[in-house]
Design an enzyme around this catalytic site. Structure first.
Site, mmCIF file in Angstrom:
data_model
loop_
_atom_site.group_PDB
_atom_site.id
_atom_site.type_symbol
_atom_site.label_atom_id
_atom_site.label_comp_id
_atom_site.label_asym_id
_atom_site.label_seq_id
_atom_site.Cartn_x
_atom_site.Cartn_y
_atom_site.Cartn_z
ATOM 1 N N ASP A 61 59.494 25.453 49.940
ATOM 2 C CA ASP A 61 58.687 26.501 49.301
ATOM 3 C C ASP A 61 58.434 26.032 47.872
ATOM 4 O OD1 ASP A 61 57.406 28.813 48.608
ATOM 5 O OD2 ASP A 61 59.205 30.051 48.502
ATOM 6 N N CYS A 73 52.689 29.540 47.583
ATOM 7 C CA CYS A 73 52.031 30.827 47.390
ATOM 8 C C CYS A 73 50.795 30.609 46.531
ATOM 9 C CB CYS A 73 52.982 31.838 46.738
ATOM 10 S SG CYS A 73 52.289 33.508 46.720
#
Length: 517
Positions: free
Chosen positions: A395, A448
């Site tokens: 991530d 993101c």
């Protein structure tokens, strides 16, 4: 312009005017709006006997809280979602008063670009010459006038009162003049002045309050993912809509269906079987959240984590790694599944303070599920532990352009040049993960951000550095459809890009890769 905030019609706190100039006893105030001499001394004893909540209207207190949040965001690079809740508690604001303060703070941060253009059109003073605290007060006032259906006289007088209390009488007079000029201007004329002479991109940037470079990047990302670039308006609008609070029920510890039954007016998530969408903004009221059995997590974040769990694997499935685990939401969901499958999770984080947040997020998980929480640079793990893991989540740190609806201040902190610096880190982290996963194991690369430089380009470059013949791109859309259902619109490429205006999630990107050599 007021449509986004119709929910505040007839719900805003009762407005009270703010006395200006002379005090009611005829005594003057000093240059910071404070009473002078004998009048101030006479009032001191009386004020000391009155509780703050009695002296100040709740509407004024709500504005004061919003102003304080904006100052912390400006002065300390704080995030509004972290500083607002304690500020509300300190001020003892609840219900509609807390809602008013929340909308005022978040709405002002989201629409700062538009409001700055409006302010610039109503003053001859360049914005860069206006003190930042004065500018924050002006933005608060403009948000009330333009977007909150607060009566103009109340928006002006109450905001000027906050300015006088915090900045001084002189700046308050300037704020009063600018806000009165704006409040006396027709709404269509306000917008026309704000975008006068701008090209299409900059008009979109002002109207939808995004930096122009972000508008260009998001439009390019839509095209790169095979979507119509004209969706940019819907995407920008979605960025400016407050997201619902989404909970994650961590398997083995909590159950989504049970949470829906316990939380009034809550509904299951649209895509992730672990997701629950709850009304209101107080997840701490849910017992499972307080104990760590459940958490607050965007549904897109849950979905990409579940995709790594369900990705097809060859061979053993015993040791998992979250390479960039802070603050711990995805790690907690991975750990819950690891426990159910008799696997163990290593949660890695490069920043010690974020590692502490990970430890807090994992507190409810069985000890056997967590091998360790470590503070390492993820770029070194591939060399230190080659072939040691079966599943790895990367991530990667990114610009956060996919979570602008949740962290509105982020759009004003990032610059286009940040993408190049971050993409190098992202590529290095992906190479490290491909080294650290065993042959036949799976890596999930997640950001993101939909920026093409942080998604497809970063993945392409990472694979190129590691060796294209040693990596297989999995059918990521197929894995996501198995979780979310065939109705989810994720295209037919080898990666998946979620969108706020399409999926009502953050703009999460996911690519699943298998090491084959």
């Amino acid at each position: 312009m007021a449509d986004r905030n119709d929910r505040f019609q007839d719900r805003a706190p009762r407005e009270h005017g703010h006395h200006q100039g002379r005090h009611q006893d005829g005594q003057r105030r000093d240059d910071r709006g404070r009473e002078r001499g004998a009048a101030r001394m006479r009032q001191a004893g009386h004020r000391s006997q009155v509780a703050p909540s009695q002296r100040r209207s709740r509407s004024t207190t709500a504005r004061q809280v919003a102003f304080e949040v904006l100052r912390q965001v400006a002065d300390s690079d704080a995030y509004a979602n972290l500083v607002l809740p304690p500020a509300l508690r300190r001020a003892r604001l609840e219900g509609r008063d807390a809602g008013f303060a929340t909308e005022l703070a978040y709405g002002t941060l989201r629409m700062r670009g538009l409001y700055d253009a409006i302010i610039a059109a109503h003053t001859t003073r360049p914005l860069e010459d206006i003190d930042s605290a004065v500018l924050d007060c002006l933005r608060l006032g403009v948000h009330q006038i333009v977007s909150m259906r607060v009566p103009a006289h109340a928006a002006v007088s109450e905001t000027v009162g906050v300015a006088r209390d915090n900045i001084g009488a002189g700046p308050a007079q300037f704020i009063n003049a600018v806000l009165r000029s704006i409040s006396e201007t027709d709404s269509d004329e306000i917008m026309a002045k704000a975008v006068e002479g701008l090209d299409e991109t900059h008009t979109l940037a002002v109207r939808h309050s995004h930096p122009a470079w972000v508008v260009r990047a998001l439009r390019d990302a839509l095209g790169a993912q095979g979507r119509d670039r004209s969706e940019i308006v819907a995407l920008l609008d979605a960025d400016n809509a407050a997201p619902a609070v989404t909970l994650v029920a961590r398997p083995g510890l909590s159950d989504a269906d049970e949470l829906v039954g316990l939380i009034e007016d809550s509904v299951p998530g649209q895509w992730a079987p672990t997701a629950v969408i709850m009304p209101g903004t107080d997840p701490a009221s849910v017992d499972d959240v307080r104990t760590g059995r459940a958490g607050v997590q965007d549904e897109g974040s849950q979905l990409v984590t579940l995709a790594l769990v369900d990705a097809p694997l060859e061979g053993r499935d015993e040791r998992w790694l979250d390479m960039c685990a802070g603050p711990g939401g995805k790690a907690a969901l991975l750990g819950a599944f690891a426990d159910l499958r008799q696997a163990r999770l290593v949660a890695n984080e490069v920043q010690p303070h974020r590692a502490e947040l990970v430890e807090k997020s994992l507190r409810a998980l069985p000890q056997d599920a967590i091998e360790r929480i470590q503070v390492w640079d993820g770029r070194e793990i591939g060399v230190l532990e080659p072939g040691a893991y079966d599943r790895i989540l990367v991530d990667a740190p990114c610009t956060g352009l996919g979570a602008l609806r949740r962290r509105p201040e982020s759009r004003w902190r990032r610059q286009a040049r940040d993408v190049g610096e971050l993409s190098q880190i992202q590529e290095d982290l992906l190479v490290s993960a491909l080294q650290a996963v065993r042959v036949g194991g799976v890596v999930a690369y997640v950001t993101c951000s939909p920026h093409i430089g942080e998604t497809r380009v970063a993945v392409d470059q990472g694979i190129k550095k590691f060796g294209p013949d040693n990596v297989e791109r999995l059918d990521t859309p197929s894995v996501v459809r198995q979780i979310a259902g065939d109705s989810i619109d994720v295209g037919d490429s080898t990666d998946v890009q979620l969108w706020p205006h399409v999926h009502q999630t953050d703009a999460m990107y996911l690519a699943l890769l298998r090491r084959i050599g």
